[in-house]
Design a protein around this motif. Structure first.
Motif, PDB file in Angstrom:
ATOM      1  N   ASP A 218     -18.792 -52.824  12.432  1.00 10.23           N
ATOM      2  CA  ASP A 218     -19.507 -51.676  11.881  1.00 10.23           C
ATOM      3  C   ASP A 218     -20.606 -52.158  10.929  1.00 10.23           C
ATOM      4  O   ASP A 218     -20.380 -53.062  10.114  1.00 10.23           O
ATOM      5  N   LEU A 220     -21.906 -50.944   8.269  1.00  9.01           N
ATOM      6  CA  LEU A 220     -21.590 -50.796   6.846  1.00  9.01           C
ATOM      7  C   LEU A 220     -20.645 -51.902   6.377  1.00  9.01           C
ATOM      8  O   LEU A 220     -20.808 -52.450   5.281  1.00  9.01           O
ATOM      9  N   HIS A 232     -23.216 -47.880   0.995  1.00 11.39           N
ATOM     10  CA  HIS A 232     -22.879 -46.581   1.568  1.00 11.39           C
ATOM     11  C   HIS A 232     -23.921 -46.245   2.612  1.00 11.39           C
ATOM     12  O   HIS A 232     -24.784 -47.091   2.942  1.00 11.39           O
ATOM     13  N   LEU A 233     -23.858 -45.067   3.154  1.00  9.54           N
ATOM     14  CA  LEU A 233     -24.696 -44.733   4.308  1.00  9.54           C
ATOM     15  C   LEU A 233     -26.185 -44.874   4.035  1.00  9.54           C
ATOM     16  O   LEU A 233     -26.963 -45.143   4.949  1.00  9.54           O
ATOM     17  N   ARG A 234     -26.573 -44.733   2.785  1.00  7.36           N
ATOM     18  CA  ARG A 234     -28.002 -44.816   2.466  1.00  7.36           C
ATOM     19  C   ARG A 234     -28.554 -46.224   2.693  1.00  7.36           C
ATOM     20  O   ARG A 234     -29.759 -46.387   2.896  1.00  7.36           O
ATOM     21  N   ASP A 237     -29.991 -46.807   6.873  1.00  8.39           N
ATOM     22  CA  ASP A 237     -30.641 -45.578   7.330  1.00  8.39           C
ATOM     23  C   ASP A 237     -30.873 -45.575   8.832  1.00  8.39           C
ATOM     24  O   ASP A 237     -30.824 -44.529   9.474  1.00  8.39           O
ATOM     25  N   GLU A 240     -25.890 -46.196  12.578  1.00  8.13           N
ATOM     26  CA  GLU A 240     -24.803 -45.242  12.415  1.00  8.13           C
ATOM     27  C   GLU A 240     -23.522 -45.984  12.062  1.00  8.13           C
ATOM     28  O   GLU A 240     -23.288 -47.102  12.519  1.00  8.13           O
ATOM     29  N   SER A 241     -22.695 -45.346  11.249  1.00  9.85           N
ATOM     30  CA  SER A 241     -21.434 -45.959  10.823  1.00  9.85           C
ATOM     31  C   SER A 241     -20.337 -44.902  10.843  1.00  9.85           C
ATOM     32  O   SER A 241     -20.593 -43.707  10.621  1.00  9.85           O
ATOM     33  N   TYR A 243     -18.002 -44.953   8.711  1.00  7.32           N
ATOM     34  CA  TYR A 243     -17.477 -44.885   7.354  1.00  7.32           C
ATOM     35  C   TYR A 243     -18.544 -44.361   6.404  1.00  7.32           C
ATOM     36  O   TYR A 243     -19.746 -44.371   6.707  1.00  7.32           O
ATOM     37  N   LEU A 244     -18.078 -43.928   5.220  1.00  6.04           N
ATOM     38  CA  LEU A 244     -18.997 -43.415   4.208  1.00  6.04           C
ATOM     39  C   LEU A 244     -19.412 -44.478   3.197  1.00  6.04           C
ATOM     40  O   LEU A 244     -20.548 -44.471   2.722  1.00  6.04           O
ATOM     41  N   ARG A 263     -13.432 -43.499   4.441  1.00  7.14           N
ATOM     42  CA  ARG A 263     -13.785 -42.804   5.683  1.00  7.14           C
ATOM     43  C   ARG A 263     -14.085 -41.333   5.450  1.00  7.14           C
ATOM     44  O   ARG A 263     -14.972 -40.771   6.093  1.00  7.14           O
TER      45      ARG A 263
END
Length: 431
Positions: A218, A220, A232-234, A237, A240-241, A243-244, A263
């Motif tokens: 993954d 992330l 984190h997701l930011r 960009d 896609e992941s 997880y958060l 998650r």
């Protein structure tokens, strides 16, 4: 290259080969006088002196013996050659003096480096404490109404966790830590994975909410492992992941022990302050894994010893064991009298930056234990003289007249409590 930090095992071979090469060069230049006895200055001894300065007296003498062997092989075969006794005596004296200079300063540098490492550790600890204080203050201001606990409560909870856990020894009490972090940071589904091997390999050791398997590919997770920072997701960009957020668990020695993967969590909780709080909690937890064993060994003998005091005395005991740098304990026993109370307050106001203090009451007196890092008997004498001088100026008395007992002890790495238990017994302390 000219001044290695420590002599390598191959240093003997390096000295012998180096002197053979030097003698060979001299032989190529002056075949009739290969060790340069007849040119007015013993230049070949200068090469041996370089080895003495580089490695110390022992290998410097070895270089001188190589010159003696060269003389025996190249000059001693002819019957009329007379051994230059004074030249060799002076040469060996020069090697011993320069080598001894190298040995002395290498030992001093080792002691200074050990003391510097300890001060760096204290500075890092103070920096972390200041950071914890700042984060705690901000968190208290912004999220007091919604946060179930303050950072101070979190630190106290993590500090009070037991040392070992049957579930996992690499990340002890990971389940308890994660459950507390989930309550504090409102995590819906999260897991802690232990990192091991060069692969690395992941093994789940704790989870809250719905359990899940870790996808090592993954983006992330890869970013967290490569950068060793909270991501984190930011941060991804364009990818896609599943997880958060991913948070590394890094110890004080910068070892990556595991990662926490989030998650699910409420949308409003996925903010900078909440993630930063989670990072601070995990950092403190990782530091506690290394520190808890030291604290427990001290508190096993002195159950009432404060956490910070026990941790610091353990660090100093370890430093004394590996480098011989001394540290000391000074106990002042004040009777329950009005003057003694004033004297104790005066001592408490005179606090050195590195010192740690522990005060407690016994049936007949108040006891102040001062842990003095990097301080030997001379430093203690100076400390007590300054106290005497201050008492004389402020109260027109001294320690003896005020019936203040003084007990002095050195940090001993060979004792279970590093000498603390012995000095407490002299003060009348009973566990």
């Amino acid at each position: 290259m000219l001044a290695p930090a420590a002599a390598r095992p191959s240093a003997i071979l390096e000295v012998v080969i180096g002197m053979v090469v030097i003698v060979g060069i001299c032989y190529a230049i002056r075949p009739a006088d290969p060790i340069l006895l007849g040119i007015g200055f013993p230049w070949i001894w200068l090469a041996a002196t370089v080895f003495a300065v580089r490695y110390g007296a022992s290998l410097g003498v070895l270089a001188g013996l190589c010159i003696a062997v060269a003389w025996a092989l190249l000059y001693g075969t002819s019957g009329d050659a007379e051994f230059p006794t004074m030249l060799f005596v002076g040469g060996f004296a020069q090697l011993v003096i320069t080598g001894h200079f190298c040995d002395v300063w290498a030992n001093r540098m080792k002691r200074m480096q050990s003391a510097q490492d300890y001060l760096d550790d204290r500075l890092a600890s103070l920096t972390n404490n200041h950071y914890l204080l700042r984060i705690s203050h901000q968190n208290l201001e912004r999220t007091l109404l919604t946060q179930p606990s303050t950072l101070r409560d979190a630190v106290r909870y993590l500090r009070d966790l037991p040392v070992s856990n049957a579930q996992d020894e690499t990340l002890p009490n990971a389940q308890s830590m994660l459950e507390f972090a989930a309550r504090s940071c409102q995590l819906g589904a999260a897991s802690v994975f232990c990192v091991s091997g060069n692969g690395p390999k992941f093994r789940v050791v704790a989870s809250v909410g719905e359990s899940f398997a870790l996808d090592a590919d993954d983006p992330l997770v890869r970013e967290c492992l490569e950068q060793r920072v909270l991501v984190h997701l930011r941060h991804i960009d364009n990818e896609e992941s599943a997880y958060l957020a991913c948070v590394p668990i890094i110890s004080a020695s910068q070892e990556l022990m595991g990662i926490l993967v989030v998650r699910l969590m409420p949308f409003l909780s996925l903010n900078f302050d909440n993630l930063q709080l989670l990072l601070v909690l995990l950092s403190y937890y990782a530091d506690s894994i290394e520190q808890q064993e030291i604290v427990t060994s001290v508190q096993a003998g002195v159950s009432q010893c404060p956490y910070e005091f026990a941790l610091e005395i353990g660090r100093l005991g370890h430093m004394q064991q590996i480098s011989g740098v001394p540290s000391s304990l000074v106990a002042l026993v004040f009777p329950h009298e009005p003057l003694a109370e004033s004297l104790l307050n005066q001592v408490l106001r005179q606090h050195r930056a590195l010192d740690l203090r522990w005060t407690f009451n016994t049936e007949h007196a108040q006891v102040l234990i001062t842990l003095m890092p990097l301080t030997d008997e001379n430093g203690i004498s100076g400390y007590l003289l300054r106290l005497e001088d201050e008492f004389r100026k402020q109260f027109d008395t001294n320690l003896t007249e005020a019936h203040v007992a003084v007990h002095i002890g050195a940090i001993d790495a060979n004792l279970a409590t590093y000498g603390l238990e012995g000095i407490l017994e002299r003060c009348g302390y009973r566990a």
